[in-house]
Design an enzyme around this catalytic site. Structure first.
Site, PDB file in Angstrom:
ATOM      1  CG  ASP A  41      -0.761  -5.222   4.646  1.00 39.19           C
ATOM      2  OD1 ASP A  41       0.397  -4.791   4.845  1.00 39.19           O
ATOM      3  OD2 ASP A  41      -1.542  -4.705   3.825  1.00 39.19           O
ATOM      4  CG  ASP A  81       3.906   0.089   2.946  1.00 36.21           C
ATOM      5  OD1 ASP A  81       4.720   0.533   2.137  1.00 36.21           O
ATOM      6  OD2 ASP A  81       2.779   0.582   3.088  1.00 36.21           O
TER       7      ASP A  81
END
Ligand code: GLY
Length: 395
Positions: free
Chosen positions: A111, A169
């Site tokens: 992330d 994602d």
């Protein structure tokens, strides 16, 4: 100048951005955002804690630097600065950006795009401080360490019941790699980003261009083992935020690569999303497009905001008729988000612009709450919408 404009219109027709009437209450939304955020900053002074959500009693929910959402509050503050040009927002943005620098050496998460690229790319654009460039490059090097050439993709999560999970994602975090190559002469970042996407396109989409959330591989052989969900309703369903990540991620990848395949799939993924929205009673999607009736009332404004921002970029790359369609859809979503029940008001004492987001209904977490990344992509979409014809569209 006026004559040149008219000659252009006579020869080429109206530019696409003229189709976007000024019908989103931008000034009201920015005024609300600044008032809410100022109220939060006055009461909450610890810049090692990052606004994430809010309890029903009004108390904020904050996260530490290592959380995947830590970069969005600084990102929101950077947008408030560029919208208002008031230097106290720049100072606030820096205050919540700087503590995230140590995330640049994290190798335990994919992330880093959300956590580092969002605050530091904006900090670098505004300040030109070379230290911020170094943070971006170090974070890109850390992200590359999660790439396994046998699989051909960056690993998303280390824990969980999988062997080598790669989630949709992950496409979002590749902007950090594309940016690292743009900032240097080193193409190795770019090549890993492209390898990841090319491999993703083999397995991510169903024939109707809806997405699977989690691809699980054998890390030794690279063989695909399973296609699962984690935050969606079912392995066979389409989690709406995941679909929005796919549209945004592939559109962004087209910006850096000009690979027509990425554009082709981004359009189909966007069209799938919009077809599903046409079945809903307004332009805010349910958290999962195939959620059963009993759960489909649960909305996700974050998916709507991410999609709107993505559509505003996508419309730049497609033929005019399609561009006008995407622009109108984005505008309609922004109008919907700018009104109740989705937009909060000064009497709700919220620290957030948007309510009715869903983080993870599959695990009954963060259902029907405000979420910082919904606000971030909403502001980004509003910025793009209000700068359609300008070069600073990209901030
Ligand atoms: N990237 C995590 C989520 O969208 O919930």
């Amino acid at each position: 100048m006026l004559i040149i404009c008219w000659i252009r219109i006579i020869l080429l027709g109206w530019p696409t951005w003229v189709a976007a009437a000024d019908s989103v209450p931008l000034a009201h939304v920015i005024q609300l955002a600044t008032a809410q955020t100022q109220a939060y900053l006055t009461q909450h002074t610890d810049s090692m804690r990052f606004l994430h959500s809010q309890h029903a009693d009004g108390n904020p929910i904050e996260v530490w630097p290592g959380d995947w959402t830590s970069g969005f509050f600084a990102g929101k503050l950077w947008y408030l600065y560029v919208f208002t040009h008031e230097t106290h927002w720049r100072a606030a943005a820096l205050r919540f950006t700087l503590p995230l620098a140590t995330n640049d050496t994290l190798t335990t998460t994919h992330d880093l795009g959300f956590m580092v690229d969002i605050p530091f790319a904006r900090a670098y654009t505004i300040t030109h401080d070379q230290a911020f460039r170094e943070v971006l490059l170090q974070a890109a090097r850390s992200l590359m360490r999660r790439y396994n050439p046998r699989v051909g993709q960056i690993r998303s999560w280390d824990g969980g019941p999988w062997h080598y999970p790669v989630i949709v994602d992950n496409l979002m975090n590749l902007e950090l790699l594309f940016r690292a190559t743009a900032l240097t002469v080193d193409s190795s970042f770019y090549r890993i980003a492209v390898a990841h996407i090319d491999h993703d396109l083999r397995y991510r989409f169903r024939p109707d261009y809806s997405t699977y959330h989690v691809l699980d591989y054998d890390p030794q052989t690279g063989q695909l083992l399973a296609r699962k969900t984690w935050q969606g309703y079912a392995d066979s369903s389409c989690w709406s935020r995941g679909q929005a990540w796919a549209v945004y991620g592939l559109t962004m990848a087209y910006r850096y690569t000009r690979n027509p395949r990425y554009l082709h799939v981004a359009q189909h993924a966007a069209d799938y999303f919009l077809q599903q929205l046409a079945k809903a009673h307004d332009l805010i999607p349910p958290w999962d497009f195939q959620a059963p009736d009993s759960l489909s009332q649960l909305k996700d404004v974050s998916a709507a905001a991410i999609l709107a921002s993505a559509l505003l970029e996508l419309q730049r790359y497609v033929p005019k008729r399609k561009a006008i369609h995407y622009l109108h859809e984005a505008q309609a979503i922004l109008q919907t988000l700018s009104t109740p029940p989705y937009l909060t008001s000064s009497i709700t004492h919220s620290y957030f612009l948007l309510q009715h987001a869903t983080g993870d209904a599959h695990h009954q977490r963060e259902m029907d709450v405000p979420l910082i990344y919904a606000d971030y992509y909403f502001l980004q979409a509003l910025w793009r919408y209000s700068h359609l014809a300008e070069t600073d569209f990209w901030f």
